[in-house]
Design a protein around this motif. Structure first.
Motif, PDB file in Angstrom:
ATOM      1  N   PHE B  10       4.140   1.749  -0.593  1.00  0.00           N
ATOM      2  CA  PHE B  10       4.489   3.161  -0.738  1.00  0.00           C
ATOM      3  C   PHE B  10       4.200   3.730  -2.114  1.00  0.00           C
ATOM      4  O   PHE B  10       4.347   4.937  -2.319  1.00  0.00           O
ATOM      5  CB  PHE B  10       5.960   3.407  -0.366  1.00  0.00           C
ATOM      6  N   LEU B  11       3.791   2.910  -3.080  1.00  0.00           N
ATOM      7  CA  LEU B  11       3.463   3.439  -4.400  1.00  0.00           C
ATOM      8  C   LEU B  11       1.951   3.545  -4.540  1.00  0.00           C
ATOM      9  O   LEU B  11       1.240   2.551  -4.356  1.00  0.00           O
ATOM     10  CB  LEU B  11       3.995   2.518  -5.492  1.00  0.00           C
ATOM     11  N   LEU B  12       1.494   4.718  -4.873  1.00  0.00           N
ATOM     12  CA  LEU B  12       0.061   4.896  -5.070  1.00  0.00           C
ATOM     13  C   LEU B  12      -0.411   4.039  -6.232  1.00  0.00           C
ATOM     14  O   LEU B  12       0.275   3.914  -7.241  1.00  0.00           O
ATOM     15  CB  LEU B  12      -0.245   6.366  -5.378  1.00  0.00           C
ATOM     16  N   GLY B  13      -1.572   3.459  -6.089  1.00  0.00           N
ATOM     17  CA  GLY B  13      -2.135   2.670  -7.175  1.00  0.00           C
ATOM     18  C   GLY B  13      -2.621   3.550  -8.309  1.00  0.00           C
ATOM     19  O   GLY B  13      -2.619   4.781  -8.206  1.00  0.00           O
ATOM     20  N   GLU B  14      -3.027   2.924  -9.383  1.00  0.00           N
ATOM     21  CA  GLU B  14      -3.520   3.651 -10.559  1.00  0.00           C
ATOM     22  C   GLU B  14      -4.704   4.539 -10.151  1.00  0.00           C
ATOM     23  O   GLU B  14      -5.698   4.050  -9.618  1.00  0.00           O
ATOM     24  CB  GLU B  14      -3.948   2.629 -11.614  1.00  0.00           C
ATOM     25  N   LYS B  37      -1.083   4.975   1.271  1.00  0.00           N
ATOM     26  CA  LYS B  37       0.327   4.571   1.221  1.00  0.00           C
ATOM     27  C   LYS B  37       1.172   5.358   2.216  1.00  0.00           C
ATOM     28  O   LYS B  37       2.285   5.803   1.900  1.00  0.00           O
ATOM     29  CB  LYS B  37       0.898   4.743  -0.206  1.00  0.00           C
TER      30      LYS B  37
END
Ligand SMILES: [Zn+2]
Lengths: 334, 127
Positions: B10-14, B37
């Motif tokens: 659920f956390l967007l990557g860099e 996500k």
């Protein structure tokens, strides 16, 4: 009984309609009408997996002479429900400016017990003591609902055994670990007479005798014998049973679930309507940061006292304008 | 040991964008939206409600692999609006619908609590 969908035109422009059949401190049962199955199911999924709560995430064990291994106890500690009211004012540790954790993004609890008597001793959630600064005086307190007032059993000690540890409770969602789930279970049901034949009931000899009717069977018209199958029929009535684990009130779970899905959708609107390369944000951020600073979701919850508390977002970045009063209707979307 | 971190669900990557639109050149008025996500919660909701829109000719979603938190949403419109506008329209309708659901719920709850108090039973007021 006016369960005919055609008769619902007087409702707020054919939007979702709710009927609550039971509401107490443990569960809320309600019927959702005038919504389709994807709408109902998304709410169910969000309530199960994406409502932020607080749970023990780090355990530092100073002394453990019990028969249970350190990691075993740490796992049990993680699963203890903690009061999550006001968790919206707690930061995710990953969004916080601190090194690992601090009072803006965690709650510290200690446990120290030693069996000094001659009989075995039970150590339970009641013995977990929140210490240090907290955002409010209830956030992170172990939930105790049993008659004896002890809460969940953590371990037992024989005479002279000791347990001493410190826990760090952090904010999270159940998609990361089920210990952050606010609900013990969410009942979800539709079409109690199986008129739509979404179910293929297994039976020995007589499905009617072997599958007792659901409690909602009397809420809907039973099928008429010899009635032709309606190929265009879709489910329109959904029966929810939201049971809390104690960390949030059951109606709070529903309200938070609605809030979370609105934030998700509003975040997408923001992304799609803002011009490209508006440098908004890139890089990992917790979900509630996803929405733009000017997004008004219109609907907000006010469980946890008189609502409208000021949020104390430590780190800069996007602020979420929740906690205000409901102001849908006119402004906002559409 | 080599399992991905659960927060990658659920956390967007860099530098990752939440949603990107790719126009499908071989089909008129058609776009693919890649939602990072996200899962069936959003994919199914959007696809089903896009299908209800009379200006949308086609809408469907897929999750290519159950372990990969990406939703591919394809939308084709009749040309009166473009797929992005159709999607934004549906998103706004859904935010409003959930808003109404929330208000309905609170209203019903308040009515119920009022009724419970009238009965004088001890069960009311607990929430
Ligand atoms: Zn911190």
């Amino acid at each position: 009984m006016d369960y005919d969908p055609m008769a619902m035109d007087d409702a707020e422009s054919l939007g979702p309609v709710v009927k609550i059949s039971q509401a107490d401190s443990v569960r809320v049962k309600f019927e959702l009408q005038n919504a389709d199955i994807s709408f109902a199911n998304s709410l169910r999924r969000v309530m199960l997996g994406e409502i932020p709560t607080i749970a023990i995430d780090l355990v530092e064990i100073e002394n453990n002479s019990s028969v249970l291994a350190d990691e075993f106890i740490a796992h049990r500690l993680g699963l203890i429900p903690l009061n999550a009211e006001g968790v919206e004012h707690l930061l995710y540790s990953r969004d916080c400016d601190c090194e690992e954790y601090c009072e803006h993004c965690s709650v510290r609890l200690t446990l120290h017990a030693r069996c000094t008597g001659y009989d075995n001793m039970s150590v339970s959630a009641r013995d977990l003591v929140p210490v240090g600064e907290r955002i409010n005086q209830t956030l992170g307190t172990p939930i105790i609902t049993d008659k004896d007032g002890t809460g969940s059993l953590i371990l037992k000690l024989r005479p002279d055994q000791e347990i001493k540890l410190e826990c760090i409770a952090k904010k999270g969602i159940a998609k990361e670990h089920a210990k952050w789930a606010p609900s013990a279970a969410i009942g979800f049901e539709y079409d109690p007479h199986n008129k739509l034949r979404h179910l293929d009931l297994w039976y020995e000899s007589d499905p009617k005798a072997e599958w007792p009717p659901s409690e909602y069977a009397k809420w809907e018209e039973p099928p008429v014998e010899g009635e032709p199958f309606d190929f265009d029929a879709v489910p329109n009535h959904f029966y929810f049973n939201v049971e809390t684990a104690g960390n949030l009130p059951p109606d709070g779970i529903v309200a938070e679930g609605i809030k979370v899905i609105q934030q998700k959708l509003a975040g997408l609107i923001h992304e799609l309507t803002e011009g490209e390369g508006d440098g908004g944000y890139d890089g990992p951020r917790s979900p509630e940061y996803n929405s733009g600073p000017d997004t008004n979701y219109g609907y907000s919850t006010s469980y946890g006292g008189n609502g409208g508390n000021q949020s104390a977002w430590g780190g800069g970045g996007g602020t979420t304008p929740f906690g205000g009063q409901t102001s849908y209707g006119g402004g906002g979307w559409s | 040991m080599n399992a991905p971190d659960r927060f990658e669900l659920f956390l967007l990557g860099e530098g990752e964008k939440k949603i990107t639109e790719t126009v499908v050149n071989s089909i008129p008025n058609c776009s693919d939206f890649m939602l990072k996500k996200e899962d069936h919660t959003v994919g199914n909701l959007l696809a089903e409600h896009l299908k209800k829109d009379p200006q949308v000719m086609f809408a469907a979603y897929k999750i290519g692999h159950p372990n990969v938190p990406e939703v591919l949403l394809r939308v084709q419109t009749n040309g009166q609006i473009n797929p992005r506008e159709a999607l934004v329209k549906v998103l706004k309708e859904l935010v409003a619908a959930y808003g109404q659901l929330g208000r309905e719920f609170q209203k019903e709850l308040a009515l119920r609590q009022y009724a419970d108090q009238g009965e004088g039973s001890g069960s009311g007021g607990a929430i």
